[in-house]
Design a protein around this motif. Sequence first.
Motif, PDB file in Angstrom:
ATOM      1  N   HIS A  35     -54.059 -13.261 -28.728  1.00 59.22           N
ATOM      2  CA  HIS A  35     -53.423 -12.722 -27.521  1.00 59.22           C
ATOM      3  C   HIS A  35     -52.834 -11.345 -27.817  1.00 59.22           C
ATOM      4  O   HIS A  35     -52.931 -10.426 -26.992  1.00 59.22           O
ATOM      5  N   ALA A  36     -52.252 -11.196 -28.986  1.00 60.99           N
ATOM      6  CA  ALA A  36     -51.639  -9.921 -29.357  1.00 60.99           C
ATOM      7  C   ALA A  36     -52.672  -8.803 -29.473  1.00 60.99           C
ATOM      8  O   ALA A  36     -52.366  -7.644 -29.182  1.00 60.99           O
ATOM      9  N   VAL A  37     -53.886  -9.141 -29.885  1.00 63.77           N
ATOM     10  CA  VAL A  37     -54.942  -8.122 -29.942  1.00 63.77           C
ATOM     11  C   VAL A  37     -55.197  -7.557 -28.548  1.00 63.77           C
ATOM     12  O   VAL A  37     -55.325  -6.338 -28.362  1.00 63.77           O
ATOM     13  N   ASP A  38     -55.268  -8.437 -27.548  1.00 66.18           N
ATOM     14  CA  ASP A  38     -55.484  -7.963 -26.180  1.00 66.18           C
ATOM     15  C   ASP A  38     -54.325  -7.091 -25.710  1.00 66.18           C
ATOM     16  O   ASP A  38     -54.534  -6.038 -25.087  1.00 66.18           O
ATOM     17  N   VAL A  39     -53.098  -7.518 -26.015  1.00 70.10           N
ATOM     18  CA  VAL A  39     -51.933  -6.723 -25.620  1.00 70.10           C
ATOM     19  C   VAL A  39     -51.975  -5.349 -26.290  1.00 70.10           C
ATOM     20  O   VAL A  39     -51.765  -4.316 -25.646  1.00 70.10           O
ATOM     21  N   ALA A  40     -52.275  -5.335 -27.580  1.00 69.80           N
ATOM     22  CA  ALA A  40     -52.309  -4.070 -28.315  1.00 69.80           C
ATOM     23  C   ALA A  40     -53.425  -3.161 -27.828  1.00 69.80           C
ATOM     24  O   ALA A  40     -53.287  -1.933 -27.856  1.00 69.80           O
ATOM     25  N   SER A  41     -54.542  -3.735 -27.395  1.00 65.52           N
ATOM     26  CA  SER A  41     -55.636  -2.902 -26.885  1.00 65.52           C
ATOM     27  C   SER A  41     -55.243  -2.210 -25.585  1.00 65.52           C
ATOM     28  O   SER A  41     -55.825  -1.184 -25.214  1.00 65.52           O
ATOM     29  N   LEU A  42     -54.255  -2.752 -24.899  1.00 64.38           N
ATOM     30  CA  LEU A  42     -53.751  -2.150 -23.666  1.00 64.38           C
ATOM     31  C   LEU A  42     -52.579  -1.204 -23.920  1.00 64.38           C
ATOM     32  O   LEU A  42     -52.482  -0.140 -23.298  1.00 64.38           O
ATOM     33  N   GLU A  43     -51.697  -1.599 -24.837  1.00 59.12           N
ATOM     34  CA  GLU A  43     -50.431  -0.886 -24.997  1.00 59.12           C
ATOM     35  C   GLU A  43     -50.194  -0.353 -26.398  1.00 59.12           C
ATOM     36  O   GLU A  43     -49.155   0.263 -26.654  1.00 59.12           O
ATOM     37  N   GLY A  44     -51.132  -0.570 -27.307  1.00 62.78           N
ATOM     38  CA  GLY A  44     -50.934  -0.160 -28.684  1.00 62.78           C
ATOM     39  C   GLY A  44     -50.124  -1.191 -29.446  1.00 62.78           C
ATOM     40  O   GLY A  44     -49.461  -2.052 -28.859  1.00 62.78           O
ATOM     41  N   LEU A  45     -50.184  -1.109 -30.756  1.00 64.19           N
ATOM     42  CA  LEU A  45     -49.463  -2.072 -31.584  1.00 64.19           C
ATOM     43  C   LEU A  45     -47.953  -1.984 -31.395  1.00 64.19           C
ATOM     44  O   LEU A  45     -47.239  -2.961 -31.624  1.00 64.19           O
ATOM     45  N   ASN A  46     -47.461  -0.832 -30.986  1.00 59.61           N
ATOM     46  CA  ASN A  46     -46.020  -0.710 -30.741  1.00 59.61           C
ATOM     47  C   ASN A  46     -45.588  -1.473 -29.498  1.00 59.61           C
ATOM     48  O   ASN A  46     -44.395  -1.685 -29.284  1.00 59.61           O
ATOM     49  N   GLY A  47     -46.543  -1.861 -28.675  1.00 62.60           N
ATOM     50  CA  GLY A  47     -46.220  -2.646 -27.494  1.00 62.60           C
ATOM     51  C   GLY A  47     -45.977  -4.106 -27.789  1.00 62.60           C
ATOM     52  O   GLY A  47     -45.612  -4.881 -26.892  1.00 62.60           O
ATOM     53  N   LEU A  48     -46.168  -4.495 -29.051  1.00 60.48           N
ATOM     54  CA  LEU A  48     -45.983  -5.893 -29.446  1.00 60.48           C
ATOM     55  C   LEU A  48     -44.536  -6.156 -29.841  1.00 60.48           C
ATOM     56  O   LEU A  48     -43.882  -5.305 -30.430  1.00 60.48           O
ATOM     57  N   SER A  49     -44.089  -7.338 -29.521  1.00 58.57           N
ATOM     58  CA  SER A  49     -42.807  -7.821 -30.046  1.00 58.57           C
ATOM     59  C   SER A  49     -42.900  -9.330 -30.145  1.00 58.57           C
ATOM     60  O   SER A  49     -43.649  -9.972 -29.398  1.00 58.57           O
ATOM     61  N   LEU A  50     -42.146  -9.898 -31.069  1.00 57.03           N
ATOM     62  CA  LEU A  50     -42.160 -11.342 -31.248  1.00 57.03           C
ATOM     63  C   LEU A  50     -41.694 -12.038 -29.976  1.00 57.03           C
ATOM     64  O   LEU A  50     -42.272 -13.049 -29.554  1.00 57.03           O
ATOM     65  N   GLY A  51     -40.654 -11.482 -29.335  1.00 58.61           N
ATOM     66  CA  GLY A  51     -40.131 -12.077 -28.117  1.00 58.61           C
ATOM     67  C   GLY A  51     -41.112 -12.015 -26.960  1.00 58.61           C
ATOM     68  O   GLY A  51     -41.253 -12.979 -26.206  1.00 58.61           O
ATOM     69  N   ARG A  52     -41.788 -10.889 -26.835  1.00 58.69           N
ATOM     70  CA  ARG A  52     -42.749 -10.722 -25.741  1.00 58.69           C
ATOM     71  C   ARG A  52     -43.895 -11.714 -25.890  1.00 58.69           C
ATOM     72  O   ARG A  52     -44.336 -12.351 -24.917  1.00 58.69           O
ATOM     73  N   LEU A  53     -44.420 -11.866 -27.093  1.00 58.92           N
ATOM     74  CA  LEU A  53     -45.529 -12.791 -27.319  1.00 58.92           C
ATOM     75  C   LEU A  53     -45.086 -14.235 -27.088  1.00 58.92           C
ATOM     76  O   LEU A  53     -45.844 -15.047 -26.534  1.00 58.92           O
ATOM     77  N   ALA A  54     -43.883 -14.558 -27.525  1.00 60.10           N
ATOM     78  CA  ALA A  54     -43.356 -15.903 -27.301  1.00 60.10           C
ATOM     79  C   ALA A  54     -43.270 -16.197 -25.808  1.00 60.10           C
ATOM     80  O   ALA A  54     -43.669 -17.279 -25.344  1.00 60.10           O
ATOM     81  N   ALA A  55     -42.767 -15.239 -25.034  1.00 54.30           N
ATOM     82  CA  ALA A  55     -42.645 -15.431 -23.590  1.00 54.30           C
ATOM     83  C   ALA A  55     -44.015 -15.555 -22.936  1.00 54.30           C
ATOM     84  O   ALA A  55     -44.222 -16.403 -22.060  1.00 54.30           O
ATOM     85  N   ASP A  56     -44.969 -14.720 -23.350  1.00 55.39           N
ATOM     86  CA  ASP A  56     -46.318 -14.762 -22.782  1.00 55.39           C
ATOM     87  C   ASP A  56     -46.968 -16.130 -22.971  1.00 55.39           C
ATOM     88  O   ASP A  56     -47.690 -16.620 -22.098  1.00 55.39           O
ATOM     89  N   LEU A  57     -46.735 -16.733 -24.136  1.00 57.46           N
ATOM     90  CA  LEU A  57     -47.448 -17.951 -24.505  1.00 57.46           C
ATOM     91  C   LEU A  57     -46.602 -19.209 -24.377  1.00 57.46           C
ATOM     92  O   LEU A  57     -47.051 -20.305 -24.731  1.00 57.46           O
ATOM     93  N   GLY A  58     -45.384 -19.065 -23.858  1.00 53.30           N
ATOM     94  CA  GLY A  58     -44.525 -20.228 -23.680  1.00 53.30           C
ATOM     95  C   GLY A  58     -44.062 -20.853 -24.977  1.00 53.30           C
ATOM     96  O   GLY A  58     -43.904 -22.075 -25.085  1.00 53.30           O
TER      97      GLY A  58
END
Length: 214
Positions: A35-58
Amino acid sequence: MTPMGDHRPPAGVDEAVLDRRLQRGARTRRTIVRHAVDVASLEGLNGLSLGRLAADLGLSKSGVQTLFGTKENLQIAVAECARQEFHDAVLDPVQAEDRGAERLRALAERWIAYAEEPLFSGGCFWAASLPDFDSRPGPVRDVLSRHQQDWRDVLAAELRHAADSGQIADLDAELAAFQIDAVLIAANTAFRLGDGKAGDKVRRVIDGFLTPPR
């Protein structure tokens, strides 16, 4: 025999439970990273955060942090996942093609499909991620840089083989690979902006490097 009053589980039960937990952890880690690969392809690796991924995936933030430890570890894991998926989609399928010009054209077709369909939600993972790290020394930049150089080396190797075997006119393989890579990155941007002819432009550029010797 088990002594009376000894309620410990039979040998191997604890190991089996631990193994199941490890398997679940590995599956969860793969889900997060993909899932993080898709997010990073849209927003770059700096767009990732542990909290954001946790919220996205429940998931719980603490659970995600347990799996990766730091944001940097997460970014590196994501980059390596993207690399493997790229290999599976672009590099591995062309190995049956003849070395040189034919394989280079096949690589171009696979790359066009990778960016146009696209494999990742935002198109090319490296086009989205490298600009954030090209001036930031550290492990993440090292990983991204190595991936980009590995790709250029693949292109250069096929160009060199094509020239050495007389399929195409002699050329500077490293320079040509650099130029092709630049065109592909430009094509990724064009695809994102709705240019349906970007793939044909890539093919014309590739054909220009594959001129038969006179």
